[in-house]
Design a protein around this motif. Structure first.
Motif, PDB file in Angstrom:
ATOM      1  N   GLY A  69       7.989  53.685  12.222  1.00  0.00           N
ATOM      2  CA  GLY A  69       6.883  53.396  13.151  1.00  0.00           C
ATOM      3  C   GLY A  69       7.271  53.649  14.594  1.00  0.00           C
ATOM      4  N   GLY A  70       8.162  54.621  14.822  1.00  0.00           N
ATOM      5  CA  GLY A  70       8.555  54.950  16.199  1.00  0.00           C
ATOM      6  C   GLY A  70       9.667  54.079  16.737  1.00  0.00           C
ATOM      7  N   HIS A  71      10.221  53.218  15.871  1.00  0.00           N
ATOM      8  CA  HIS A  71      11.286  52.325  16.332  1.00  0.00           C
ATOM      9  C   HIS A  71      12.605  52.616  15.611  1.00  0.00           C
ATOM     10  N   CYS A  72      13.679  52.201  16.254  1.00  0.00           N
ATOM     11  CA  CYS A  72      15.019  52.458  15.741  1.00  0.00           C
ATOM     12  C   CYS A  72      15.458  51.328  14.803  1.00  0.00           C
ATOM     13  N   GLU A  73      16.222  51.697  13.776  1.00  0.00           N
ATOM     14  CA  GLU A  73      16.683  50.671  12.834  1.00  0.00           C
ATOM     15  C   GLU A  73      17.750  49.758  13.460  1.00  0.00           C
ATOM     16  N   VAL A  74      18.392  50.239  14.502  1.00  0.00           N
ATOM     17  CA  VAL A  74      19.419  49.416  15.158  1.00  0.00           C
ATOM     18  C   VAL A  74      18.794  48.165  15.776  1.00  0.00           C
ATOM     19  N   ASN A  75      17.612  48.360  16.356  1.00  0.00           N
ATOM     20  CA  ASN A  75      16.888  47.248  16.972  1.00  0.00           C
ATOM     21  C   ASN A  75      15.428  47.681  17.121  1.00  0.00           C
ATOM     22  N   PRO A  76      14.510  46.908  16.584  1.00  0.00           N
ATOM     23  CA  PRO A  76      13.099  47.329  16.664  1.00  0.00           C
ATOM     24  C   PRO A  76      12.567  47.424  18.099  1.00  0.00           C
ATOM     25  N   ASP A  77      13.305  46.848  19.065  1.00  0.00           N
ATOM     26  CA  ASP A  77      12.873  46.977  20.466  1.00  0.00           C
ATOM     27  C   ASP A  77      13.244  48.331  21.066  1.00  0.00           C
ATOM     28  N   ILE A  78      14.105  49.068  20.346  1.00  0.00           N
ATOM     29  CA  ILE A  78      14.521  50.375  20.855  1.00  0.00           C
ATOM     30  C   ILE A  78      13.572  51.436  20.297  1.00  0.00           C
ATOM     31  N   PRO A  79      12.927  52.215  21.169  1.00  0.00           N
ATOM     32  CA  PRO A  79      12.094  53.293  20.633  1.00  0.00           C
ATOM     33  C   PRO A  79      12.987  54.378  20.025  1.00  0.00           C
ATOM     34  N   CYS A  80      12.539  54.971  18.927  1.00  0.00           N
ATOM     35  CA  CYS A  80      13.311  56.049  18.297  1.00  0.00           C
ATOM     36  C   CYS A  80      13.337  57.246  19.256  1.00  0.00           C
ATOM     37  N   GLY A  81      14.537  57.675  19.622  1.00  0.00           N
ATOM     38  CA  GLY A  81      14.680  58.786  20.558  1.00  0.00           C
ATOM     39  C   GLY A  81      14.012  60.052  20.036  1.00  0.00           C
ATOM     40  N   TRP A  82      14.147  60.282  18.741  1.00  0.00           N
ATOM     41  CA  TRP A  82      13.581  61.513  18.173  1.00  0.00           C
ATOM     42  C   TRP A  82      12.069  61.424  18.030  1.00  0.00           C
ATOM     43  N   GLN A  83      11.529  60.226  17.877  1.00  0.00           N
ATOM     44  CA  GLN A  83      10.063  60.074  17.912  1.00  0.00           C
ATOM     45  C   GLN A  83       9.555  60.430  19.313  1.00  0.00           C
ATOM     46  N   LEU A  84      10.308  59.981  20.325  1.00  0.00           N
ATOM     47  CA  LEU A  84       9.923  60.289  21.704  1.00  0.00           C
ATOM     48  C   LEU A  84       9.963  61.794  21.944  1.00  0.00           C
ATOM     49  N   ILE A  85      10.993  62.437  21.370  1.00  0.00           N
ATOM     50  CA  ILE A  85      11.118  63.892  21.538  1.00  0.00           C
ATOM     51  C   ILE A  85       9.930  64.590  20.871  1.00  0.00           C
ATOM     52  N   TRP A  86       9.624  64.164  19.641  1.00  0.00           N
ATOM     53  CA  TRP A  86       8.484  64.762  18.918  1.00  0.00           C
ATOM     54  C   TRP A  86       7.181  64.581  19.718  1.00  0.00           C
ATOM     55  N   ASP A  87       6.960  63.365  20.215  1.00  0.00           N
ATOM     56  CA  ASP A  87       5.733  63.102  20.983  1.00  0.00           C
ATOM     57  C   ASP A  87       5.638  64.020  22.198  1.00  0.00           C
ATOM     58  N   ARG A  88       6.784  64.243  22.839  1.00  0.00           N
ATOM     59  CA  ARG A  88       6.804  65.128  24.012  1.00  0.00           C
ATOM     60  C   ARG A  88       6.501  66.566  23.613  1.00  0.00           C
ATOM     61  N   LEU A  89       7.099  67.013  22.488  1.00  0.00           N
ATOM     62  CA  LEU A  89       6.868  68.389  22.039  1.00  0.00           C
ATOM     63  C   LEU A  89       5.396  68.597  21.682  1.00  0.00           C
ATOM     64  N   VAL A  90       4.781  67.564  21.095  1.00  0.00           N
ATOM     65  CA  VAL A  90       3.343  67.634  20.783  1.00  0.00           C
ATOM     66  C   VAL A  90       2.559  67.768  22.093  1.00  0.00           C
ATOM     67  N   ALA A  91       2.898  66.930  23.061  1.00  0.00           N
ATOM     68  CA  ALA A  91       2.170  66.945  24.343  1.00  0.00           C
ATOM     69  C   ALA A  91       2.334  68.269  25.067  1.00  0.00           C
ATOM     70  N   LEU A  92       3.487  68.902  24.871  1.00  0.00           N
ATOM     71  CA  LEU A  92       3.773  70.168  25.551  1.00  0.00           C
ATOM     72  C   LEU A  92       3.269  71.374  24.750  1.00  0.00           C
ATOM     73  N   GLY A  93       2.796  71.121  23.514  1.00  0.00           N
ATOM     74  CA  GLY A  93       2.383  72.228  22.644  1.00  0.00           C
ATOM     75  C   GLY A  93       3.570  73.065  22.193  1.00  0.00           C
ATOM     76  N   ARG A  94       4.718  72.417  22.038  1.00  0.00           N
ATOM     77  CA  ARG A  94       5.951  73.150  21.687  1.00  0.00           C
ATOM     78  C   ARG A  94       6.525  72.659  20.355  1.00  0.00           C
ATOM     79  N   THR A  95       5.665  72.219  19.430  1.00  0.00           N
ATOM     80  CA  THR A  95       6.198  71.670  18.169  1.00  0.00           C
ATOM     81  C   THR A  95       7.061  72.654  17.367  1.00  0.00           C
ATOM     82  N   PRO A  96       6.831  73.980  17.454  1.00  0.00           N
ATOM     83  CA  PRO A  96       7.733  74.892  16.708  1.00  0.00           C
ATOM     84  C   PRO A  96       9.199  74.727  17.115  1.00  0.00           C
ATOM     85  N   ASP A  97       9.437  74.286  18.362  1.00  0.00           N
ATOM     86  CA  ASP A  97      10.830  74.101  18.821  1.00  0.00           C
ATOM     87  C   ASP A  97      11.562  73.054  17.981  1.00  0.00           C
ATOM     88  N   TYR A  98      10.786  72.151  17.400  1.00  0.00           N
ATOM     89  CA  TYR A  98      11.397  71.070  16.615  1.00  0.00           C
ATOM     90  C   TYR A  98      12.128  71.616  15.393  1.00  0.00           C
TER      91      TYR A  98
END
Lengths: 128, 222
Positions: free
Chosen positions: B166-195
């Motif tokens: 759900g966008g959170h890290c297993e280490v601590n649910p308060d930590i956002p998943c870094g790779w979810q953040l990256i994916w969200d950014r790639l979607v916003a930039l229209g660069r999902t093929p880079d993933y």
């Protein structure tokens, strides 16, 4: 109203409780005050929006420091009341004085603590 | 900036109690911005240490000074005229500043008043978060401007891992998943093929694996 409050309470006026800095509270105790009562406006009624919340944060911080120093966190307290609540102020001053009497004098207290605290704090709170 | 926080007061009192003359030095740079070791914090710490000494009946003389920067020899030199009057330096700078005092004044104890935590920025008043791990080889251009080294708990280059929920890290649910953040950014930039691009294993020699690092700029050295 002819209300009375304990004569040992020294009042230092500031324009807003948000003017309080951590060092002001520490200096008061360092120079021998037995306790410090911060009287700010009621929550949600600060003319500057967050002054009284900021003051409360500072009081909480000083409580932690006093605990670490073994002087007792209860020597400082934040109360919220409006300027027109004279009876409540007298009640709080009595309540705080009773609490401090129970805690005993500040171990850092030297001679003439009232004069020392006033001399140290009044210029500090009027500095820009 | 470098983000630090003050050590517990009891630890600082224990560290400084053998000394009767203490120079407390703050820094006007990063630690002022993160409210850990600027002029105000030096003033508060000095008051607290003076109170602790007074309570214990220990003599303690304190001088407070806040330098423009504690990671530069020219500013560290500013305490030389009076440092001999003090037994130890309690540094409210980051650990870089504390080490500069130790290097510059070999016969003086350099004590750290702060725990230096990370390179990051402020999220809101009173809240700071890590953003850079100083790996020495930036790949932000490949990851939508979100660093997988600093913001993924596992420093994965091809994430996320199976612990992302759900966008959170297993280490601590308060930590956002870094790779979810990256994916969200790639979607916003229209660069999902880079993933889909597989990143090669990172050369950690530019990070701490290559030992303590140094940068020499020949055009700037005299």
């Amino acid at each position: 109203m002819r209300l009375s409050y304990p004569a040992n309470v020294l009042i230092i006026q500031i324009p807003c409780s948000g003017r309080i800095k951590t060092i002001h509270l520490l200096r008061a105790l360092q120079y021998g005050a037995d306790g410090v009562l911060v009287a700010g406006c009621r929550e949600g009624e600060c003319h500057f929006r967050t002054g009284n919340f900021r003051a409360r944060c500072k009081v909480e911080r000083v409580k932690e420091i006093l605990d670490d120093l073994g002087l007792g966190a209860d020597r400082v307290e934040m109360y919220n009341l409006s300027a027109s609540m004279g009876p409540r102020f007298a009640e709080i001053a009595q309540e705080m004085t009773a609490r401090i009497k129970e805690l005993g004098p500040n171990p850092l207290r030297g001679p003439r603590p009232g004069e020392n605290v006033a001399a140290a704090l009044r210029p500090m709170v009027t500095q820009t | 900036m470098i983000v630090a926080e003050q050590k517990p007061l009891k630890e600082i009192i224990a560290m400084t109690s053998p000394f009767k003359k203490l120079l407390i030095v703050g820094c006007n740079e990063c630690v002022t911005v993160c409210h850990a070791g600027g002029r105000k914090e030096v003033e508060q710490l000095a008051a607290a240490l003076a109170m602790a000494a007074q309570k214990d009946g220990r003599p303690l003389e304190i001088k407070e000074v806040t330098l423009e920067r504690c990671c530069d020899p020219e500013y560290i030199e500013q305490v030389r005229p009076f440092i001999d009057q003090y037994e130890a330096v309690l540094s409210c700078a980051c650990s870089v500043g504390t080490q500069y005092f130790a290097d510059t004044y070999p016969t003086k104890w350099a004590l750290p008043a702060l725990n230096t935590s990370f390179m990051g920025g402020s999220l809101a008043q009173g809240i700071w978060a890590e953003r850079c791990a100083g790996c020495g080889n930036c790949i932000l251009h490949e990851t939508g401007g979100i660093c997988p080294i600093a913001r993924c708990s596992k420093r994965m280059l091809n994430g996320p891992c199976g612990g992302s929920t759900g966008g959170h890290c297993e280490v601590n649910p308060d930590i956002p998943c870094g790779w979810q953040l990256i994916w969200d950014r790639l979607v916003a930039l229209g660069r999902t093929p880079d993933y889909a691009k597989i990143m090669a294993a990172k050369d950690w020699n530019t990070s701490r694996d290559g030992g303590p690092r140094k940068i020499v700029r020949e055009d700037l050295t005299i």
